[in-house]
Design an enzyme around this catalytic site. Structure first.
Site, PDB file in Angstrom:
ATOM      1  CE1 TYR A 182       8.215   3.245  -5.102  1.00 15.23           C
ATOM      2  CE2 TYR A 182       8.102   1.157  -6.279  1.00 15.23           C
ATOM      3  CZ  TYR A 182       8.069   1.876  -5.099  1.00 15.23           C
ATOM      4  OH  TYR A 182       7.875   1.216  -3.911  1.00 15.23           O
ATOM      5  CG  HIS A 209       6.445   1.509   3.916  1.00 15.58           C
ATOM      6  ND1 HIS A 209       5.232   1.615   3.272  1.00 15.58           N
ATOM      7  CD2 HIS A 209       7.323   1.060   2.979  1.00 15.58           C
ATOM      8  CE1 HIS A 209       5.366   1.261   2.009  1.00 15.58           C
ATOM      9  NE2 HIS A 209       6.621   0.913   1.806  1.00 15.58           N
ATOM     10  CG  HIS A 238       5.936  -3.660   0.176  1.00 15.51           C
ATOM     11  ND1 HIS A 238       6.732  -3.766  -0.940  1.00 15.51           N
ATOM     12  CD2 HIS A 238       5.916  -2.333   0.477  1.00 15.51           C
ATOM     13  CE1 HIS A 238       7.175  -2.562  -1.301  1.00 15.51           C
ATOM     14  NE2 HIS A 238       6.692  -1.683  -0.439  1.00 15.51           N
ATOM     15  CG  MET A 288      10.262  -1.796   0.932  1.00 17.13           C
ATOM     16  SD  MET A 288       9.847  -0.060   0.553  1.00 17.13           S
ATOM     17  CE  MET A 288      10.385   0.037  -1.150  1.00 17.13           C
ATOM     18  CG  HIS A 337       4.121   2.286  -4.984  1.00 17.18           C
ATOM     19  ND1 HIS A 337       4.014   1.557  -3.818  1.00 17.18           N
ATOM     20  CD2 HIS A 337       3.930   1.391  -5.987  1.00 17.18           C
ATOM     21  CE1 HIS A 337       3.758   0.302  -4.103  1.00 17.18           C
ATOM     22  NE2 HIS A 337       3.707   0.187  -5.414  1.00 17.18           N
ATOM     23  CG  HIS A 376       0.296   1.881  -2.090  1.00 14.83           C
ATOM     24  ND1 HIS A 376       1.343   1.962  -1.199  1.00 14.83           N
ATOM     25  CD2 HIS A 376      -0.596   1.018  -1.553  1.00 14.83           C
ATOM     26  CE1 HIS A 376       1.102   1.161  -0.176  1.00 14.83           C
ATOM     27  NE2 HIS A 376      -0.063   0.575  -0.370  1.00 14.83           N
ATOM     28  CG  HIS A 377       4.235   4.959  -1.208  1.00 11.54           C
ATOM     29  ND1 HIS A 377       4.354   3.612  -1.442  1.00 11.54           N
ATOM     30  CD2 HIS A 377       5.464   5.470  -1.478  1.00 11.54           C
ATOM     31  CE1 HIS A 377       5.579   3.326  -1.830  1.00 11.54           C
ATOM     32  NE2 HIS A 377       6.281   4.439  -1.863  1.00 11.54           N
TER      33      HIS A 377
END
Length: 649
Positions: free
Chosen positions: A209, A399, A401, A473, A318, A241-242
């Site tokens: 992150y 969201h 994983h 998550m 991320h 990724h985000h």
């Protein structure tokens, strides 16, 4: 995914390969293969979807709808143009072989032609055909199969049927029924602001992150952000990724790094401590891989330059690097479009789900482990009362994983529980913001729920909650208006119940909130992680654990922005039951369709096509029953609802 413009999207195709049909009447477009040889266009309404495939071949063209990216269980259309005559056949796949022709031909040919280089097929189908060989086209993530061959078949099937496609095939995850806006609504004056990383050396680790703080432009008055679009460094599409953008809390002494500085790994000792205050501000924008642009409807915009604006934003990116690739650098980020021409409403983002912590436990060997979190009525009511009115949800991004296979967001209002968004076929690498068909109003006293179902059948050890890709998550990011002063609202099962299931009779917390068992004696020296790993996990044990937690009590918490006067400490719940509402029977347009059958118990895995009752087969998520059995289920559900209603009164 964006609205097609023939002059922009296909100009190169025109020049290199000849004239093609202009597809400006379609609302969605994707190039299914990396070389741009298979372009798919589509549009849809409440009943039907229409496609146009433009493929660089003069042979046959195939398009399939798959539960998992493989052929078995897929609904397939194959078409070609031979001697000026167009052919289209509805097929299904039971194996990796030539798909047989379906007895019920539900794909309808609209038009077709070929030139010297391309075959163009336009065809449509009802979203729900009630044919057990067809997949239902709904708001789930679908894996679209594509294939072609350079020669037309002589016959529909058999040795002279469509020849093997060889390497001209692939699969792509997409949301066919995506209601996101594809063009920025017309507006007069607009500006853009790029928030980009600066040549970040991506660490050789699975998850990173990365944070950077930006100074915002000085604005003389309030403006509205109306669009957020990802800017990705070429070649880094798989690792970027985000990201989440936070409006920082006001701090006149905010540490601003030189322009040439790449930033810092988030929450690391090197990150300036005053950046932590940015997480207390509201969420400006959130984007995830596969999501494309986020464009707001013309009655909402995110406010900047207003009285709560600190002049700084934090971007948290991320990076997902499971292959541990080295030598990669990145300057990706987001481009914000904003305007001084204010919309009617300020939009906000509210995160609701399971608290991100190690107390979130997904056991191994489970194919359908269920976790859920909620935003309590106490929190929602307090912030809506401060706002002075209800809020309206217009979109949501679900969201999880790598283990998440089915996600949904729900609302409980006046005791009735309804879906806001649902995806029973998730893909970690396609996390779209889903715009709702109709706005949903949330009132004081309501409850928001996020639920995730995980498949950990291939795991041999417990997966704990956390920020890493290999951790888990369970979150929903709601787009709503008007904006209030709450940023997230989460819950988690009481840890006493979690460790009690594992055999701990008593424990104490240390100063870092680590669990230390004090009974029974053989667990005294075990850590929390060791306690949970010591459970003899099986598929059935995982189900028992899920039911045990969902029937226990939960801790809940909500976070306010600095502008709020709400006392969030008074809203914390330490012993709340999981909220449940009454659900009405789902209307089914097919007389022989009922809900999916319960798990067969034979060890087959939902989603892999081996369990005929899990919705992964060619039936498209439903099981055909005798008419009297379907009616019996509806009657039974109605009687249960009636009894609950009378009892509640």
């Amino acid at each position: 995914m964006e609205k097609v413009s023939c002059t922009l999207v296909l100009a190169a195709v025109f020049v290199l390969f000849g004239q093609l049909v202009c597809a400006d009447d379609f609302t969605h477009h994707e190039s299914l293969d990396e070389e741009g040889k298979f372009h798919l266009f589509w549009k849809f309404d409440d009943e039907k979807i229409e496609f146009e495939a433009q493929v660089q071949t003069t042979g046959w063209v195939g398009l399939g709808l798959s539960p998992n990216g493989g052929m078995p269980g897929s609904d397939i259309a194959i078409g070609w143009v031979k001697d000026g005559t167009a052919h289209l056949t509805d097929r299904y796949a039971e194996a990796k072989a030539q798909p047989p022709v379906d007895e019920s031909q539900d794909w309808e040919l609209v038009s077709a032609y070929e030139n010297g280089t391309h075959t163009v097929l336009r065809f449509n189908r009802k979203l729900t055909t009630c044919d057990v060989r067809d997949r239902v086209i709904n708001e789930d993530t679908l894996r679209v199969l594509w294939a072609w061959h350079d020669q037309d078949p002589e016959d529909e099937s058999g040795a002279s049927g469509p020849a093997y496609h060889g390497t001209n095939r692939g699969a792509r995850a997409t949301l066919l029924l995506n209601r996101k806006l594809t063009e920025t609504p017309t507006t007069g004056t607009t500006y853009t602001l790029d928030l980009l990383n600066n040549n970040v050396s991506i660490p050789v680790q699975d998850t990173t992150y990365w944070c950077r703080v930006f100074e915002m432009p000085t604005l003389a008055s309030k403006h509205h952000i109306i669009k957020a679009e990802p800017v990705t460094t070429p070649g880094n599409e798989g690792v970027f990724h985000h990201l989440v953008i936070y409006k920082c809390r006001t701090n006149p002494n905010m540490t601003i790094l030189p322009v040439e500085h790449p930033g810092h790994e988030c929450r690391s000792p090197n990150m300036p401590s005053d950046w932590e205050g940015c997480y207390e501000g509201s969420i400006v924008a959130a984007w995830a891989i596969g999501g494309g642009d986020v464009i707001y409807p013309d009655h909402v915009g995110y406010p900047i330059g207003d009285e709560e604006d600190s002049g700084h934003m934090l971007m948290e990116v991320h990076y997902d690097n499971p292959q541990l690739a080295s030598g990669m650098s990145d300057s990706s980020g987001i481009r914000l479009t904003y305007t001084p021409e204010l919309r009617d409403n300020d939009i906000g983002t509210l995160e609701v789900g399971v608290m991100v912590s190690k107390w979130h436990v997904i056991p191994p060997h489970a194919v359908d482990f269920r976790s859920a979190g909620f935003c309590s009525p106490q929190c929602l009511s307090a912030f809506m009362e401060e706002l002075g009115e209800p809020i309206k949800i217009i979109g949501v991004m679900l969201h999880a994983h790598l283990l998440g296979v089915k996600l949904n967001a729900r609302l409980i209002h006046n005791g009735m529980e309804t879906d806001i968004a649902r995806d029973d076929n998730c893909d970690f690498n396609l996390q779209n913001t889903r715009m709702l068909k109709e706005e949903i109003t949330v009132y004081p006293g309501d409850t928001l729920i996020t639920e995730c179902i995980y498949n950990s059948a291939h795991k041999d050890s417990v997966v704990f909650g956390g920020t890493a890709t290999t951790e888990e998550m369970c979150e929903s990011f709601f787009l709503y208006y008007p904006k209030f002063n709450m940023t997230f609202c989460d819950s988690t099962p009481n840890v006493h119940h979690t460790v009690n299931f594992a055999g701990v009779q008593n424990f104490v917390f240390d100063e870092s909130f680590n669990v230390h068992p004090i009974a029974p004696e053989h667990m005294v020296n075990m850590s929390y992680e060791e306690v949970m790993e010591a459970v003899p996990w099986t598929r059935e044990k995982g189900r028992d654990f899920s039911e045990f937690l969902l029937n226990s009590t939960f801790y809940s918490y909500c976070q306010a922005t600095p502008q709020s006067n709400v006392d969030i400490n008074a809203l914390q719940g330490y012993d709340l039951p999981f909220p449940r509402g009454t659900r009405l029977p789902t209307e089914d347009i097919c007389s022989l369709r009922a809900t999916p059958t319960p798990d067969s118990g034979d060890g087959s895995v939902p989603g892999d096509g081996s369990d005929p009752g899990d919705g992964s087969g060619p039936v498209g998520g439903s099981t055909a029953l005798q008419a009297h059995r379907a009616a019996g289920y509806v009657l039974l559900t109605y009687l249960v609802v009636l009894v609950l209603t009378v009892w509640a009164e």
